[in-house]
Design a protein around this motif. Structure first.
Motif, PDB file in Angstrom:
ATOM      1  N   ALA A 143      57.678 -23.068  54.092  1.00  0.00           N
ATOM      2  CA  ALA A 143      56.618 -23.144  53.084  1.00  0.00           C
ATOM      3  C   ALA A 143      55.361 -23.801  53.632  1.00  0.00           C
ATOM      4  O   ALA A 143      55.423 -24.649  54.528  1.00  0.00           O
ATOM      5  N   ASP A 144      54.237 -23.409  53.052  1.00  0.00           N
ATOM      6  CA  ASP A 144      52.969 -24.058  53.353  1.00  0.00           C
ATOM      7  C   ASP A 144      52.978 -25.481  52.788  1.00  0.00           C
ATOM      8  O   ASP A 144      53.773 -25.807  51.906  1.00  0.00           O
ATOM      9  N   PHE A 145      52.091 -26.305  53.282  1.00  0.00           N
ATOM     10  CA  PHE A 145      51.921 -27.682  52.828  1.00  0.00           C
ATOM     11  C   PHE A 145      53.195 -28.508  52.990  1.00  0.00           C
ATOM     12  O   PHE A 145      53.532 -29.332  52.149  1.00  0.00           O
ATOM     13  N   ASP A 174      55.163 -17.867  50.572  1.00  0.00           N
ATOM     14  CA  ASP A 174      53.935 -18.198  49.849  1.00  0.00           C
ATOM     15  C   ASP A 174      53.054 -16.953  49.775  1.00  0.00           C
ATOM     16  O   ASP A 174      53.263 -15.986  50.511  1.00  0.00           O
ATOM     17  N   THR A 175      52.028 -16.993  48.943  1.00  0.00           N
ATOM     18  CA  THR A 175      51.087 -15.873  48.866  1.00  0.00           C
ATOM     19  C   THR A 175      49.976 -16.049  49.905  1.00  0.00           C
ATOM     20  O   THR A 175      49.794 -17.132  50.460  1.00  0.00           O
ATOM     21  N   PHE A 192      46.982 -16.230  49.153  1.00  0.00           N
ATOM     22  CA  PHE A 192      46.051 -17.194  48.565  1.00  0.00           C
ATOM     23  C   PHE A 192      46.407 -18.616  48.982  1.00  0.00           C
ATOM     24  O   PHE A 192      45.541 -19.432  49.305  1.00  0.00           O
ATOM     25  N   VAL A 193      47.697 -18.924  48.974  1.00  0.00           N
ATOM     26  CA  VAL A 193      48.152 -20.251  49.394  1.00  0.00           C
ATOM     27  C   VAL A 193      47.877 -20.446  50.885  1.00  0.00           C
ATOM     28  O   VAL A 193      47.458 -21.531  51.316  1.00  0.00           O
ATOM     29  N   HIS A 194      48.076 -19.397  51.684  1.00  0.00           N
ATOM     30  CA  HIS A 194      47.764 -19.495  53.118  1.00  0.00           C
ATOM     31  C   HIS A 194      46.288 -19.850  53.333  1.00  0.00           C
ATOM     32  O   HIS A 194      45.953 -20.685  54.166  1.00  0.00           O
ATOM     33  N   LYS A 195      45.401 -19.228  52.563  1.00  0.00           N
ATOM     34  CA  LYS A 195      43.976 -19.529  52.688  1.00  0.00           C
ATOM     35  C   LYS A 195      43.701 -20.977  52.290  1.00  0.00           C
ATOM     36  O   LYS A 195      42.962 -21.694  52.988  1.00  0.00           O
ATOM     37  N   ALA A 196      44.285 -21.425  51.205  1.00  0.00           N
ATOM     38  CA  ALA A 196      44.072 -22.806  50.757  1.00  0.00           C
ATOM     39  C   ALA A 196      44.556 -23.798  51.808  1.00  0.00           C
ATOM     40  O   ALA A 196      43.893 -24.806  52.082  1.00  0.00           O
ATOM     41  N   TRP A 197      45.707 -23.521  52.420  1.00  0.00           N
ATOM     42  CA  TRP A 197      46.246 -24.407  53.460  1.00  0.00           C
ATOM     43  C   TRP A 197      45.338 -24.377  54.687  1.00  0.00           C
ATOM     44  O   TRP A 197      45.055 -25.403  55.285  1.00  0.00           O
ATOM     45  N   GLY A 235      51.638 -13.120  53.600  1.00  0.00           N
ATOM     46  CA  GLY A 235      52.215 -13.549  52.332  1.00  0.00           C
ATOM     47  C   GLY A 235      53.439 -12.700  52.041  1.00  0.00           C
ATOM     48  O   GLY A 235      53.416 -11.485  52.254  1.00  0.00           O
TER      49      GLY A 235
END
Length: 188
Positions: A41-43, A74-75, A77-82, A98
């Motif tokens: 998972a991210d984060f 993760d999506t 979108f979450v990859h971009k945020a991370w 994703g």
């Protein structure tokens, strides 16, 4: 069942790469070497150290004709945020796929039953879409991109030199390989 020497299965997803969202399918993998680098998972904690280590080797992998596809459930979108929130992840230039549906994670058989998270799985895919190498580690054991580089070079060498194999600890600079045959039986 081992996935070595099997063809990757069909998939379609969206990835974050180079500041953009891009569509990726199995067809984007064919014709080049590819690393699929699954992580939970991210984060999280071990994951950014592994992804950052891979980012540090990305230019060298590109010179070898290898594309990298990191994958978590993760999506994009979450990859971009991370990517935006972490200096370590911010240096990543490779694809961050994703896989919220779990299709790719299940295709590579690294989905944790009942958790919706991927194991730490690494897969080397040749230009024909055939898996040449796989490694899965436990949650707390991070991977080493330098060791993966050695295995990529060995796989490429074997593909380009039919009839030769790379022994333990083979390094490209030393170049000493084996030619299996009756003359070697019992002499190694």
């Amino acid at each position: 069942m081992s996935l070595v020497n099997t063809k990757i299965q069909d998939f379609a997803t969206t990835a974050f790469k180079g500041g953009e969202f891009v569509d990726v399918t199995q067809d984007d993998v064919l014709g080049k070497w590819a690393i699929f680098f699954f992580y939970p998972a991210d984060f999280t904690f071990v994951c950014p150290t592994e992804l950052g280590d891979m980012a540090d080797h990305y230019d060298e992998l590109q010179k070898l004709g290898v594309e990298v596809f990191s994958v978590s459930t993760d999506t994009h979108f979450v990859h971009k945020a991370w990517h935006d929130a972490s200096d370590t992840i911010g240096k990543i230039q490779y694809y961050m796929l994703g896989d919220a549906s779990g299709t790719i994670t299940n295709n590579f058989q690294v989905m944790r039953e009942g958790q919706g998270l991927a194991d730490r799985g690494t897969f080397l895919v040749d230009p024909d879409g055939i898996i040449q190498f796989t490694e899965t580690t436990a949650e707390g054991i991070g991977r080493n991109a330098a060791e993966l580089m050695r295995k990529v070079k060995a796989a490429q060498y074997v593909r380009n030199h039919p009839g030769e194999v790379c022994p333990a600890k083979w390094e490209e600079a030393e170049g000493e390989t084996l030619k299996p045959g009756i003359d070697l039986v019992g002499k190694i």
